[in-house]
Design an enzyme around this catalytic site. Structure first.
Site, PDB file in Angstrom:
ATOM      1  N   SER A 404       0.864  -1.166   0.000  1.00 30.27           N
ATOM      2  CA  SER A 404       0.000   0.000   0.000  1.00 30.27           C
ATOM      3  C   SER A 404       0.907   1.225   0.000  1.00 30.27           C
ATOM      4  O   SER A 404       2.122   1.111   0.157  1.00 30.27           O
ATOM      5  CB  SER A 404      -0.911   0.010   1.230  1.00 30.27           C
ATOM      6  OG  SER A 404      -1.811  -1.084   1.216  1.00 30.27           O
ATOM      7  N   HIS A 423      -7.905   5.771  -5.278  1.00 33.69           N
ATOM      8  CA  HIS A 423      -8.241   5.353  -3.912  1.00 33.69           C
ATOM      9  C   HIS A 423      -7.751   3.948  -3.581  1.00 33.69           C
ATOM     10  O   HIS A 423      -7.901   3.494  -2.454  1.00 33.69           O
ATOM     11  CB  HIS A 423      -9.749   5.441  -3.680  1.00 33.69           C
ATOM     12  CG  HIS A 423     -10.532   4.226  -4.079  1.00 33.69           C
ATOM     13  ND1 HIS A 423     -10.439   3.656  -5.326  1.00 33.69           N
ATOM     14  CD2 HIS A 423     -11.434   3.476  -3.381  1.00 33.69           C
ATOM     15  CE1 HIS A 423     -11.247   2.603  -5.385  1.00 33.69           C
ATOM     16  NE2 HIS A 423     -11.851   2.475  -4.225  1.00 33.69           N
TER      17      HIS A 423
END
Length: 501
Positions: A404, A423
């Protein structure tokens, strides 16, 4: 000029990673896709481009509709889509917000090192799974009555501070300080409130998760230091939304808008884009209800944070403050916000296409971000004082088997994307297809044995639906964001423990 054709949709390459769908027919503005060649092929593999073109027909849409690098097909409006409509002459569309209002992510820092977790992964993931309710249906950290739900809808994370589930610093590190003041709890149906009553402090199901991660790479050391990130440091990522309350709110208003504004619906190319004209009763009521659901989602993530802090304190034998478990930031997806942006305008001062514009002016817009993250650069007054000089933290989760990222708002975002970026990684495979392609227990075992990622979920089917292979390459998504200057890479993280809904 390089052009690409996809099932009747023409895209022209404006510059690297920027593809424009020229205005034609009933399109009110052009559309833009922000993607590399590889990501573009994946984006064009479903109905994303058609949905993006349809979105350009929304009344009052300004400048251009945008698809982020993680874009994929959604309900009416593509996930990874951004569309800004004039707040005076345009409209607001629940389909361009999404069913899970304020599905979002927050990151919690710590002063733990990765070495502190080694050998304790199984213990930690079991403890977190037991502490944080997950899966379909009810179950939350607290059970509330009607009055409490209404207070949460009105006050957001401020309620959690008063009840001992948050500290003042949490407010200062949450988008809008954890409260949308435009919220109208009375605009939320009793059915929606009843669905949310037993779900405050829960992950839910689907792609929602709680993940312990280690920081593997730092790209901008000065910014990372401001964010409290360092290599091999341990952080926690929480991804969930407004649960059944948000879903019911979207459903309620879609049905009402379809009935009351059928004339507008007939002029739109897709019923799923149902919209209420700006200034109408339903536009105002939906906006108030949506803001209330946003407050609910922020509070939901805050109560999950409370349980995470308690669990870390139990496992590591120290209070959470001494473990440094401070909130880095909480960012919202699936949201429409009144924001002021500069757009092309005609002689009447109203938004116009670039070709017809006679100037530019600041206008208040409903900025719809569906599966997109606000990404404001340094200097914006909307940012909390802690980040006003460095830029807004942006959190982009990958899959269970990939990294991430933490970014900061990029300087080019205001012009290119109304202050937005991607996102997440973005799906490439439906949940149904994923369950045909993958076996949950096999995915879980391979993650543990090959990548030392410990996963616990309510069912094997949930793990199969979220297998790493069903997502785009988050490294490529973030590379494009960084190259365009809409979200600057700050640090990369990698999973250690993952709890799925």
């Amino acid at each position: 000029m390089t052009t690409r054709e996809f099932d009747g949709v023409t895209l022209e390459r404006v510059r690297e990673h920027v593809w424009e769908m020229p205005r034609e027919g009933d399109m009110r503005v052009p559309a833009r896709v922000l993607a590399s060649e590889r990501l573009l092929e994946q984006i064009a593999d479903d109905l994303t481009l058609t949905q993006l073109r349809n979105a350009t027909e929304l009344p009052g849409i300004a400048r251009h509709a945008v698809c982020m690098p993680d874009g994929h097909q959604g309900y009416g409006f593509p996930v990874g889509g951004v569309g800004a409509t004039d707040a005076e002459t345009g409209c607001i569309s629940p389909g361009a917000v999404g069913y899970d209002i304020n599905c979002g992510v927050r990151m919690i820092c710590s002063n733990l090192e990765y070495e502190d977790l080694k050998g304790r992964e199984a213990e930690l993931v079991d403890a977190l799974f037991d502490a944080v309710p997950s899966g379909l249906g009810g179950g939350g950290v607290v059970e509330t009555d009607r009055g409490t739900v209404e207070e949460i809808l009105d006050r957001g994370v401020e309620w959690a501070v008063d009840e001992g589930y948050a500290v003042e610093a949490d407010l200062a590190h949450c988008e809008d300080e954890g409260r949308r003041t435009d919220a109208d709890p009375d605009a939320v149906s009793q059915k929606a409130k009843d669905r949310g009553r037993a779900q405050v402090g829960s992950l839910g199901s689907g792609n929602h998760f709680l993940e312990v991660q280690r920081v593997t790479d730092v790209y901008r050391p000065e910014v990372a230091e401001e964010f409290g990130l360092r290599e091999d440091g341990v952080v926690v990522l929480i991804h969930c939304g407004s649960r059944g309350l948000g879903h019911q709110t979207c459903t309620d208003y879609l049905r009402e808008i379809e009935h009351e504004h059928a004339d507008l619906l007939e002029r739109l190319p897709d019923r799923e884009l149902a919209a209420a004209p700006a200034g109408s009763r339903l536009a105002e009521e939906y906006y108030g209800a949506m803001c209330a659901a946003i407050n609910f989602a922020w509070t939901n993530r805050q109560l999950v944070t409370h349980r995470v802090r308690e669990t870390f304190a139990d496992v590591f034998g120290a209070d959470w403050e001494s473990l440094g478990m401070d909130l880095l930031y909480d960012v919202a997806h699936n949201i429409a916000k009144r924001e002021v942006h500069e757009v092309p305008v005609g002689p009447d001062g109203l938004p116009s296409t670039d070709a017809e514009a006679t100037g530019r002016a600041e206008r208040e817009l409903f900025v719809h971000r569906k599966g997109a993250t606000r990404s404001f650069p340094a200097g914006r007054p909307e940012l909390p004082p802690a980040y006003r000089d460095v830029g807004q933290p942006v959190i982009i989760p990958g899959s269970m088997g990939a990294g991430s990222y933490v970014l900061r708002g990029g300087a080019a975002s205001m012009d290119l994307t109304f202050g937005s970026t991607a996102h997440g990684a973005g799906r490439t495979m439906s949940r149904t297809q994923a369950k045909k392609e993958y076996w949950g227990e096999t995915v879980r075992d391979e993650l543990r044995e090959r990548r030392r990622v410990y996963v616990k979920a309510q069912s094997g089917a949930t793990v199969a639906e979220e297998a790493p292979g069903v997502y785009k390459d988050v490294d490529e998504v973030v590379r494009v964001s960084d190259a365009l200057g809409i979200g600057d890479r700050v640090a990369r993280t990698f999973p250690v423990c993952n709890v799925k809904g």
